[in-house]
Design an enzyme around this catalytic site. Structure first.
Site, PDB file in Angstrom:
ATOM      1  N   GLU A  74    -109.951 -28.880 -26.471  1.00 24.00           N
ATOM      2  CA  GLU A  74    -111.350 -29.036 -26.089  1.00 24.00           C
ATOM      3  C   GLU A  74    -111.954 -27.730 -25.577  1.00 24.00           C
ATOM      4  O   GLU A  74    -113.049 -27.352 -25.963  1.00 24.00           O
ATOM      5  CB  GLU A  74    -111.427 -30.109 -24.993  1.00 24.00           C
ATOM      6  CG  GLU A  74    -112.811 -30.507 -24.630  1.00 24.00           C
ATOM      7  CD  GLU A  74    -112.811 -31.369 -23.382  1.00 24.00           C
ATOM      8  OE1 GLU A  74    -113.899 -31.687 -22.920  1.00 24.00           O
ATOM      9  OE2 GLU A  74    -111.707 -31.699 -22.879  1.00 24.00           O
ATOM     10  N   ASP A  75    -111.229 -27.069 -24.686  1.00 23.17           N
ATOM     11  CA  ASP A  75    -111.836 -25.932 -23.988  1.00 23.17           C
ATOM     12  C   ASP A  75    -111.468 -24.576 -24.565  1.00 23.17           C
ATOM     13  O   ASP A  75    -111.992 -23.563 -24.140  1.00 23.17           O
ATOM     14  CB  ASP A  75    -111.405 -25.948 -22.507  1.00 23.17           C
ATOM     15  CG  ASP A  75    -112.013 -27.125 -21.779  1.00 23.17           C
ATOM     16  OD1 ASP A  75    -112.842 -27.814 -22.392  1.00 23.17           O
ATOM     17  OD2 ASP A  75    -111.657 -27.348 -20.611  1.00 23.17           O
TER      18      ASP A  75
ATOM     19  N   ASP B 232    -105.765 -37.033 -15.754  1.00 25.79           N
ATOM     20  CA  ASP B 232    -106.832 -36.031 -15.799  1.00 25.79           C
ATOM     21  C   ASP B 232    -107.964 -36.465 -14.869  1.00 25.79           C
ATOM     22  O   ASP B 232    -108.436 -35.707 -14.023  1.00 25.79           O
ATOM     23  CB  ASP B 232    -107.310 -35.913 -17.254  1.00 25.79           C
ATOM     24  CG  ASP B 232    -108.515 -35.006 -17.416  1.00 25.79           C
ATOM     25  OD1 ASP B 232    -108.581 -33.990 -16.692  1.00 25.79           O
ATOM     26  OD2 ASP B 232    -109.375 -35.314 -18.265  1.00 25.79           O
TER      27      ASP B 232
ATOM     28  N   HIS C  26    -105.231 -27.123 -12.967  1.00 22.75           N
ATOM     29  CA  HIS C  26    -105.689 -28.499 -13.224  1.00 22.75           C
ATOM     30  C   HIS C  26    -104.724 -29.260 -14.143  1.00 22.75           C
ATOM     31  O   HIS C  26    -104.244 -30.346 -13.773  1.00 22.75           O
ATOM     32  CB  HIS C  26    -107.122 -28.481 -13.772  1.00 22.75           C
ATOM     33  CG  HIS C  26    -107.544 -29.747 -14.452  1.00 22.75           C
ATOM     34  ND1 HIS C  26    -107.619 -30.953 -13.785  1.00 22.75           N
ATOM     35  CD2 HIS C  26    -107.890 -30.009 -15.736  1.00 22.75           C
ATOM     36  CE1 HIS C  26    -107.995 -31.891 -14.637  1.00 22.75           C
ATOM     37  NE2 HIS C  26    -108.161 -31.354 -15.823  1.00 22.75           N
TER      38      HIS C  26
ATOM     39  N   HIS D 243    -103.728 -30.849 -22.197  1.00 24.11           N
ATOM     40  CA  HIS D 243    -104.795 -31.795 -22.531  1.00 24.11           C
ATOM     41  C   HIS D 243    -106.170 -31.172 -22.720  1.00 24.11           C
ATOM     42  O   HIS D 243    -107.008 -31.732 -23.417  1.00 24.11           O
ATOM     43  CB  HIS D 243    -104.843 -32.950 -21.508  1.00 24.11           C
ATOM     44  CG  HIS D 243    -105.575 -32.638 -20.243  1.00 24.11           C
ATOM     45  ND1 HIS D 243    -104.945 -32.220 -19.108  1.00 24.11           N
ATOM     46  CD2 HIS D 243    -106.893 -32.682 -19.936  1.00 24.11           C
ATOM     47  CE1 HIS D 243    -105.831 -32.024 -18.155  1.00 24.11           C
ATOM     48  NE2 HIS D 243    -107.033 -32.285 -18.631  1.00 24.11           N
TER      49      HIS D 243
ATOM     50  N   ASP E 210    -108.784 -58.770   9.781  1.00 26.28           N
ATOM     51  CA  ASP E 210    -107.915 -59.433  10.732  1.00 26.28           C
ATOM     52  C   ASP E 210    -106.834 -60.257  10.055  1.00 26.28           C
ATOM     53  O   ASP E 210    -106.816 -61.470  10.138  1.00 26.28           O
ATOM     54  CB  ASP E 210    -108.742 -60.321  11.664  1.00 26.28           C
ATOM     55  CG  ASP E 210    -108.378 -60.025  13.106  1.00 26.28           C
ATOM     56  OD1 ASP E 210    -107.516 -59.145  13.309  1.00 26.28           O
ATOM     57  OD2 ASP E 210    -108.930 -60.672  13.995  1.00 26.28           O
TER      58      ASP E 210
HETATM   59 MN    MN Z   1    -109.045 -32.092 -17.784  1.00 27.09          MN
END
Ligand code: MN
Length: 719
Positions: free
Chosen positions: A89-90, A152, A61, A85, A272
């Site tokens: 956070e993770d 992201d 990711h 990134h 059109d």
């Molecule tokens: Mn992310």
């Protein structure tokens, strides 16, 4: 023939770190690519063992996000931040560690991106608004934060299929309402278009499929005509010895959808159109090609736009024109240089693409920073995130109106801007005191919408002030936030004034007055109420949050209390009302009191006071406890105007409404509203809301109206 079509990137084939490095070698220094690789090792270790919902290792990711930025040719620090990134956070990895290995700039970027996603909120709307506010604040520090965040989000949108349907829709809506408009405002078209189409597809899968099928079918029919037109354009350019790339364009699904929805057009009307883009070497060539095109096919009058001379707010430059095509179908043509084309695709990101001080690109970057600074101002004034979001959403609309000041200066305003928006754009003080305007030397009302090319002059009056009613027509964030800001201040001033009068009245019972309270007692009371100053206390009284009687009692020494009469209220003078109290005093809509009517004041928590007539049915005891009721009295000679409703039963004759209205006006009363209540074939009841000074004025209006032939009956209405 090169055709730019719906290309929603296909992420099926895995993009590896080696692919990324290979891509970056195309424009970065070898050491920088090496550093990106180090970031990959760092991130892969941090995300070790983690998987995405799709089951693939997590690190794919961030690499995909980095690839999106690589396609925009962003600098290596943004690429590294994209790879890292999700690390703060993770995973356990702290910001300091990133700072140590990759420098504080990268650490700040990663930190900024993480902060955007961390918060938890009560409501969805609040969460969205707060996220947005944070994003703006982060962007003000470094625009690259939002670029990483957009990358992201784009990769998350591309892989949205694995999510639960409700979550999918929530993310899609947020993408359409916030991320795509930001990408648009920053001019990053490639990201914007893909975010929009993916968001549209996830929000409305069925509509997306129907539209996609319609486009696929129509495309087949058009091919031949498109080729013919392209051939004639090419031939003509060759004859004139002009060279350029010609692309036939197709509208993106989401913009087709929006056009059909907003303008209620049919698919054929919208689709059109034959659209071409001609890309040439120099600005000068753009105008020559334009001339050639207008010679080849007749231009549609009024459709030519010169965004080269006057770029759009996000820096976009191009010539646009519409031509009458050979088969009765209009041809849209955009003409621009290679560089303008790059900028049209990558907007503010072009700043990193062309490092060496290109003037226009520096201008775009400066423009974006200027916009962010304005947002920061607005956010300081906004009461909460929701208000801020509402204000800024308006600013995200791309169309602009260009008007001139009397001195010939160009002012850029959002689409639908009115005279008031213009006045605020000139200066806050001009906005706050504007009363009328001259557009092209004609006197016009403040709510008049402006059109490009007009010359606008604002008439101001020193004593004038913004009206809350303006909020119903202004469109610029600056005007909106300033009017609100002014209102808040006014409300405070008015609350202080009313609170002072209410307190004085209450103190009157104890033979005291506000000017003679002991400093000591006041300080003690303020402390007890946890307020900083006396004015705050007055505001609370004025707004009905704190009963004046209790405050008075606390302020007066106990022995003085003995001097009051047994029934405390007997000595109190009624509170005098003037009708100029503004936002803290309201006149009840149910009974519409006017000077001369016996009235009662009801103190409502937080809203101040509502004045009713004494006979109003809404005054029953159980609705309003006695302590909230206040004896009030009109100030003699009040000169304001008050609305009142009168019902006039008239014979059903032609012109009767006009006759009654004329008589009312002759009596110097304004008609604010008129409604026709019922018809029985013979009579109609006209309900007028008229403004009068007092009962006497009303009586004379009614007497005159009663004298009209067709009038059967007249009475003042109270619900
Ligand atoms: Mn992310």
């Amino acid at each position: 023939m090169a055709t730019q079509q719906e290309t929603i990137a296909n992420d099926n084939s895995r993009f590896l770190i080696s692919d990324l490095c290979h891509m970056l070698e195309g424009y970065l220094e070898p050491e920088q690519v090496q550093e990106v690789y180090q970031a990959y090792l760092f991130g892969a270790e941090a995300h070790e063992g983690q998987h995405r919902l799709s089951g693939e290792p997590y690190i794919y990711h961030p690499i995909a996000a980095a690839r999106i930025l690589g396609e925009l040719r962003l600098d290596h620090k943004s690429i590294i931040a994209a790879i890292l990134h999700d690390v703060i956070e993770d995973t356990e990895t702290a910001k300091e560690q990133i700072a140590r290995d990759f420098g504080s700039e990268v650490a700040d970027l990663v930190d900024g991106v993480s902060k955007l996603t961390q918060m938890e909120f009560e409501s969805q709307a609040e969460a969205q608004a707060e996220n947005f506010r944070k994003m703006i604040l982060a962007m003000v520090r470094d625009i690259r934060v939002i670029l990483v965040k957009l990358a992201d989000r784009l990769h998350n949108m591309r892989t949205l299929g694995v999510m639960r349907p409700d979550k999918r829709r929530r993310i899609a809506r947020e993408t359409l309402e916030i991320y795509a408009p930001i990408a648009n405002r920053l001019g990053i078209n490639t990201l914007r278009l893909e975010l929009e189409d993916l968001g549209f597809q996830a929000m409305y899968p069925l509509r997306y499929r129907v539209l996609e099928k319609a486009v696929r079918e129509a495309r087949g029919h058009r091919k031949e005509v498109l080729n013919k037109i392209e051939t004639s354009i090419k031939r003509r350019l060759r004859q004139e010895k002009l060279s350029g790339r010609i692309l036939s364009r197709e509208k993106h699904l989401y913009s087709l959808y929006r056009k059909i929805r907003d303008k209620t057009l049919s698919f054929d009307d919208v689709y059109d159109v034959y659209a071409f883009r001609i890309i040439v070497d120099r600005v000068d060539t753009c105008y020559r090609v334009l001339g050639v095109m207008h010679n080849l096919y007749k231009p549609v009058p009024g459709k030519f736009k010169d965004y080269i001379a006057i770029p759009k707010a996000n820096g976009y430059q191009s010539l646009h024109t519409i031509l009458f095509g050979p088969y009765g179908v209009p041809i849209e043509v955009q003409i621009r240089t290679e560089e303008m084309d790059k900028v049209a695709e990558s907007g503010v990101a072009a700043h990193w693409l062309y490092k060496a001080g290109d003037q226009h690109i520096d201008y775009i970057h400066a423009g974006a920073r200027e916009w962010l600074r304005e947002l920061l101002e607005i956010q300081k004034h906004a009461g909460n995130s929701l208000e801020f979001l509402e204000n800024v959403k308006i600013d995200l609309f791309p169309d602009a109106v260009y008007v001139f000041t009397p001195a010939g200066e160009i002012m850029k305003l959002p689409h639908g801007a009115t005279v008031v928006d213009f006045a605020y754009a000139v200066h806050t003080d001009v906005g706050n005191t504007c009363i009328a305007s001259k557009v092209d030397r004609q006197l016009v009302p403040l709510r008049t919408q402006l059109h490009s090319g007009q010359t606008v002059e604002v008439v101001t009056a020193a004593a004038a002030h913004p009206s809350p009613a303006w909020l119903s027509f202004v469109v610029s964030a600056k005007a909106r936030s300033n009017i609100r800001h002014y209102q808040k201040n006014m409300k405070r001033e008015e609350s202080v004034e009313l609170g002072r009068r209410m307190l004085n009245r209450a103190l009157g019972v104890f033979n005291a007055s506000a000017d003679k309270i002991s400093e000591q007692r006041l300080t003690a009371l303020l402390k007890e109420c946890q307020l900083d100053e006396f004015e705050d206390l007055l505001v609370q009284i004025g707004l009905g949050r704190r009963p004046a009687v209790l405050v008075a009692r606390a302020l007066v020494p106990a022995r003085d209390e003995g001097t009051t009469t047994a029934n405390g209220d007997a000595a109190a003078q009624p509170l005098v009302i003037r009708g100029t109290e503004g936002m803290v005093m309201h006149f009840a809509k149910c009974c519409r009191p006017i000077p001369g009517d016996p009235v009662v004041g009801i103190v409502t928590k937080g809203r101040g006071m509502v004045i009713h007539t004494e006979t109003c049915r809404n005054l029953s005891e159980h609705k309003h406890p006695a302590e909230n009721c206040l004896e009030v009295q009109w100030e003699p000679g009040v000169d304001e105007e008050f609305p009142v409703e009168i019902g006039v039963v008239v014979a059903d004759r032609r012109g009767v409404l006009a006759t009654v209205a004329a008589v009312i006006s002759e009596e110097d009363s304004n008609i604010e509203n008129v409604a026709i209540d019922e018809r029985d074939g013979l009579t109609n009841t006209l309900i007028f809301t008229v403004s009068v000074h007092n009962r006497k004025h009303l009586a004379s209006v009614m007497r005159r109206v009663r004298g009209i032939d067709s009038v059967v009956r007249i009475c003042r209405l109270r619900s």
